[in-house]
Motif scaffolding. Structure first.
Motif, PDB file in Angstrom:
ATOM      1  N   UNK A  95       0.835  -1.207   0.000  1.00  0.00           N
ATOM      2  CA  UNK A  95       0.000   0.000   0.000  1.00  0.00           C
ATOM      3  C   UNK A  95       0.870   1.258   0.000  1.00  0.00           C
ATOM      4  N   UNK A  96       1.901   1.253   0.816  1.00  0.00           N
ATOM      5  CA  UNK A  96       2.799   2.419   0.871  1.00  0.00           C
ATOM      6  C   UNK A  96       3.414   2.679  -0.501  1.00  0.00           C
ATOM      7  N   UNK A  97       3.861   1.628  -1.190  1.00  0.00           N
ATOM      8  CA  UNK A  97       4.456   1.817  -2.505  1.00  0.00           C
ATOM      9  C   UNK A  97       3.442   2.339  -3.522  1.00  0.00           C
ATOM     10  N   UNK A  98       2.198   1.856  -3.436  1.00  0.00           N
ATOM     11  CA  UNK A  98       1.166   2.351  -4.358  1.00  0.00           C
ATOM     12  C   UNK A  98       0.908   3.841  -4.125  1.00  0.00           C
ATOM     13  N   UNK A  99       0.777   4.235  -2.855  1.00  0.00           N
ATOM     14  CA  UNK A  99       0.513   5.639  -2.547  1.00  0.00           C
ATOM     15  C   UNK A  99       1.711   6.510  -2.896  1.00  0.00           C
ATOM     16  N   UNK A 103       1.827   9.793  -5.580  1.00  0.00           N
ATOM     17  CA  UNK A 103       2.361  11.114  -5.241  1.00  0.00           C
ATOM     18  C   UNK A 103       3.460  11.536  -6.218  1.00  0.00           C
ATOM     19  N   UNK A 104       4.306  10.600  -6.593  1.00  0.00           N
ATOM     20  CA  UNK A 104       5.368  10.916  -7.558  1.00  0.00           C
ATOM     21  C   UNK A 104       4.752  11.273  -8.907  1.00  0.00           C
ATOM     22  N   UNK A 105       3.673  10.542  -9.284  1.00  0.00           N
ATOM     23  CA  UNK A 105       2.995  10.854 -10.553  1.00  0.00           C
ATOM     24  C   UNK A 105       2.378  12.247 -10.530  1.00  0.00           C
ATOM     25  N   UNK A 106       2.077  12.754  -9.330  1.00  0.00           N
ATOM     26  CA  UNK A 106       1.517  14.104  -9.199  1.00  0.00           C
ATOM     27  C   UNK A 106       2.598  15.185  -9.184  1.00  0.00           C
ATOM     28  N   UNK A 107       3.867  14.757  -9.257  1.00  0.00           N
ATOM     29  CA  UNK A 107       4.951  15.733  -9.355  1.00  0.00           C
ATOM     30  C   UNK A 107       5.854  15.833  -8.147  1.00  0.00           C
ATOM     31  N   UNK A 108       5.606  15.057  -7.083  1.00  0.00           N
ATOM     32  CA  UNK A 108       6.499  15.114  -5.921  1.00  0.00           C
ATOM     33  C   UNK A 108       7.813  14.406  -6.244  1.00  0.00           C
ATOM     34  N   UNK A 109       8.893  14.748  -5.544  1.00  0.00           N
ATOM     35  CA  UNK A 109      10.206  14.166  -5.834  1.00  0.00           C
ATOM     36  C   UNK A 109      10.212  12.646  -5.660  1.00  0.00           C
ATOM     37  N   UNK A 268       1.775 -10.979  -8.045  1.00  0.00           N
ATOM     38  CA  UNK A 268       3.145 -10.491  -8.217  1.00  0.00           C
ATOM     39  C   UNK A 268       3.258  -8.983  -8.007  1.00  0.00           C
ATOM     40  N   UNK A 269       2.223  -8.254  -8.361  1.00  0.00           N
ATOM     41  CA  UNK A 269       2.276  -6.796  -8.199  1.00  0.00           C
ATOM     42  C   UNK A 269       2.312  -6.373  -6.738  1.00  0.00           C
ATOM     43  N   UNK A 270       1.980  -7.280  -5.823  1.00  0.00           N
ATOM     44  CA  UNK A 270       1.989  -6.958  -4.390  1.00  0.00           C
ATOM     45  C   UNK A 270       3.306  -7.337  -3.711  1.00  0.00           C
ATOM     46  N   UNK A 271       4.211  -7.975  -4.445  1.00  0.00           N
ATOM     47  CA  UNK A 271       5.444  -8.457  -3.827  1.00  0.00           C
ATOM     48  C   UNK A 271       6.431  -7.349  -3.441  1.00  0.00           C
ATOM     49  N   UNK A 272       6.688  -6.350  -4.295  1.00  0.00           N
ATOM     50  CA  UNK A 272       7.703  -5.343  -3.932  1.00  0.00           C
ATOM     51  C   UNK A 272       7.368  -4.629  -2.632  1.00  0.00           C
ATOM     52  N   UNK A 273       8.418  -4.344  -1.856  1.00  0.00           N
ATOM     53  CA  UNK A 273       8.252  -3.710  -0.556  1.00  0.00           C
ATOM     54  C   UNK A 273       9.103  -2.449  -0.440  1.00  0.00           C
ATOM     55  N   UNK A 274       8.662  -1.466   0.337  1.00  0.00           N
ATOM     56  CA  UNK A 274       9.469  -0.263   0.564  1.00  0.00           C
ATOM     57  C   UNK A 274      10.681  -0.588   1.420  1.00  0.00           C
ATOM     58  N   UNK A 275      11.620   0.320   1.414  1.00  0.00           N
ATOM     59  CA  UNK A 275      12.805   0.121   2.245  1.00  0.00           C
ATOM     60  C   UNK A 275      12.444   0.237   3.724  1.00  0.00           C
ATOM     61  N   UNK A 276      13.270  -0.376   4.551  1.00  0.00           N
ATOM     62  CA  UNK A 276      13.064  -0.267   5.996  1.00  0.00           C
ATOM     63  C   UNK A 276      13.159   1.194   6.441  1.00  0.00           C
ATOM     64  N   UNK A 277      14.038   1.973   5.791  1.00  0.00           N
ATOM     65  CA  UNK A 277      14.181   3.381   6.159  1.00  0.00           C
ATOM     66  C   UNK A 277      12.895   4.158   5.906  1.00  0.00           C
ATOM     67  N   UNK A 278      12.228   3.865   4.786  1.00  0.00           N
ATOM     68  CA  UNK A 278      10.980   4.569   4.493  1.00  0.00           C
ATOM     69  C   UNK A 278       9.895   4.178   5.496  1.00  0.00           C
ATOM     70  N   UNK A 279       9.769   2.891   5.808  1.00  0.00           N
ATOM     71  CA  UNK A 279       8.779   2.462   6.794  1.00  0.00           C
ATOM     72  C   UNK A 279       9.058   3.097   8.152  1.00  0.00           C
ATOM     73  N   UNK A 280      10.320   3.173   8.501  1.00  0.00           N
ATOM     74  CA  UNK A 280      10.706   3.773   9.790  1.00  0.00           C
ATOM     75  C   UNK A 280      10.332   5.257   9.816  1.00  0.00           C
TER      76      UNK A 280
END
Length: 437
Positions: A95-99, A103-109, A268-280
């Motif tokens: 979910x975090x990666x989807x959101x 946001x990136x598609x809306x122009x955020x870095x 398969x589209x649900x497999x990728x995960x955010x980095x631990x730093x981002x979750x933290x």
């Protein structure tokens, strides 16, 4: 002493396994493929072990018609209880990666260290992140409670609660007796949930969804969230509409094999995960790496030491099913499961003054038939003790109900033969007539 052929074991799990599978596994436990080592001794990094894992995964995908271009079949440890946590960690991460992508598609870095991106993501986590749960029995309740423990109660939405259902039958023996009607809960689905979770068959309470919940079918438009299902006690007993799910999981020890491995079938589209730093940075929990689906998938289910002996048993069970139902596969097993359940429920329903089936007819499980002997409802349990003792004398064992609900439970898994089900039905009838004599 009775032999194996004298016993029909209705235990809820670990459950009965096909004798020919056990005999093959017993030989392999001493010397697998004449290699001088047994299945419990070969390295999980060896080619024989990898081949056993590959075959089990491929055969399982074949039997369940899993579209392997879209879904990954993984074998892991931790059991169903471990999956209560794994589903939270992995689906929240997805979910975090989807959101983040939105946001990136809306122009955020496109930079996880960007204060602007992190601020926007934190706002979404606070206002939108929710996990939806349908609680219809003891195991979905435990999953719901684990999600609350990991994320906090404010992030976990109790969409449906079967404990609030009113069972009009006098003396109903279970607090989980019915599945709430969809019209009573569909409006409570979260608008942007990370997942919608339910248990397809409740082993303790004898409650089973008769089909995939229509309100959750993707085409129904009620939710776009990934649907997650615990199928630990009815998998392989009927076809599964895999594409309706983001994830389904099941422990092996009911219909698949012996205790020790768990299967997850993940989009398969649900497999990728955010980095631990981002979750933290988002103040979200970081799960153990052994529960991270993408890591297990990338390592062909051999990231850590898997029990190859248990995988072998599961693989042999699947091969037997494929040989028994080469054309209709899970639909062939479904027909047998339905006939067995019909026999047992018919015997119980014929004596409603002696037996009370726990769930309402619409929610009755084919796999776990839970009932009480009404003669024991006056505060004593003499009738149920007599039922269990007399059944055991006939070789009908494993019938005692779960410790949390008591009563009788006949687990009608795939390895129970039609003859075994008929024998139990005959005893149910005879015991009732004796009680009324």
């Amino acid at each position: 002493m009775p032999g194996r052929s004298d016993i029909t074991y209705f235990g809820a799990g670990p459950a009965l396994l096909p004798t020919e599978v056990l005999e093959r596994a017993a030989a392999g436990l001493v010397d697998y493929n004449h290699g001088g080592l047994g299945l419990a001794e070969i390295s999980h990094r060896s080619e024989p072990a990898a081949a056993i894992v590959r075959e089990a995964r491929a055969d399982l995908a074949t039997f369940l018609d899993v579209p392997t271009d879209e879904y990954e079949v993984i074998l892991m440890q931790a059991g169903g209880t471990g999956e209560f946590s794994a589903t939270v960690y992995n689906l929240v991460g997805a979910w975090v990666l989807r959101e983040r992508a939105k946001l990136v598609a809306q122009g955020l870095p496109d930079d996880d260290t960007s204060p602007e991106l992190l601020s926007a993501l934190r706002s979404k986590v606070d206002s939108e992140l929710r996990l939806d749960y349908l609680v219809t029995g003891s195991w979905s309740l435990k999953a719901y409670q684990e999600a609350q423990r990991l994320l906090g109660a404010d992030k976990v939405n109790l969409v449906a609660d079967a404990r609030k259902e009113v069972d009009s039958r006098a003396g109903s023996p279970s607090k989980f007796a019915a599945i709430p009607a969809e019209e009573t809960w569909v409006s409570r689905l979260s608008p942007n949930a990370a997942m919608v979770y339910y248990c397809d068959n409740e082993t303790v309470d004898g409650v089973e969804f008769p089909e995939f919940p229509p309100a959750l079918v993707p085409a129904a438009g009620n939710t776009t969230a990934p649907i997650v299902a615990d199928m630990s006690s009815n998998i392989l007993s009927r076809p599964v509409p895999v594409r309706n799910y983001g994830l389904l999981f099941f422990g092996a020890q009911k219909n698949l094999g012996s205790t020790g491995i768990t299967v997850a079938i993940v989009k398969r589209s649900l497999l990728p995960q955010p980095s631990a730093d981002l979750l933290r940075a988002l103040h979200l929990p970081i799960g153990p790496i052994v529960l991270q689906y993408d890591i297990i998938a990338k390592n062909d289910s051999l990231y850590n030491t898997l029990s190859i002996f248990d995988v072998y048993i599961a693989g042999q069970v699947i091969k037997k099913l494929l040989a028994t139902y080469p054309d209709d596969k899970a639909a062939g097993q479904e027909a047998v499961s339905a006939r067995k359940a019909k026999l047992i429920y018919a015997a119980l329903d014929a004596h409603q003054d002696v037996y009370r089936v726990a769930p309402t007819p619409a929610a009755r499980s084919r796999m776990n038939i839970v009932f009480r002997v009404v003669a024991a409802a006056d505060g004593g349990d003499a009738a149920e003790k007599a039922f269990l003792k007399e059944a055991s004398a006939l070789g009908l064992t494993g019938l005692k109900g779960h410790r949390s609900v008591g009563g009788i439970r006949a687990s009608n898994y795939n390895s129970i033969s039609e003859e075994g089900a008929a024998k139990l039905a005959s005893f149910i009838d005879a015991f009732a007539k004796k009680c009324k004599a």
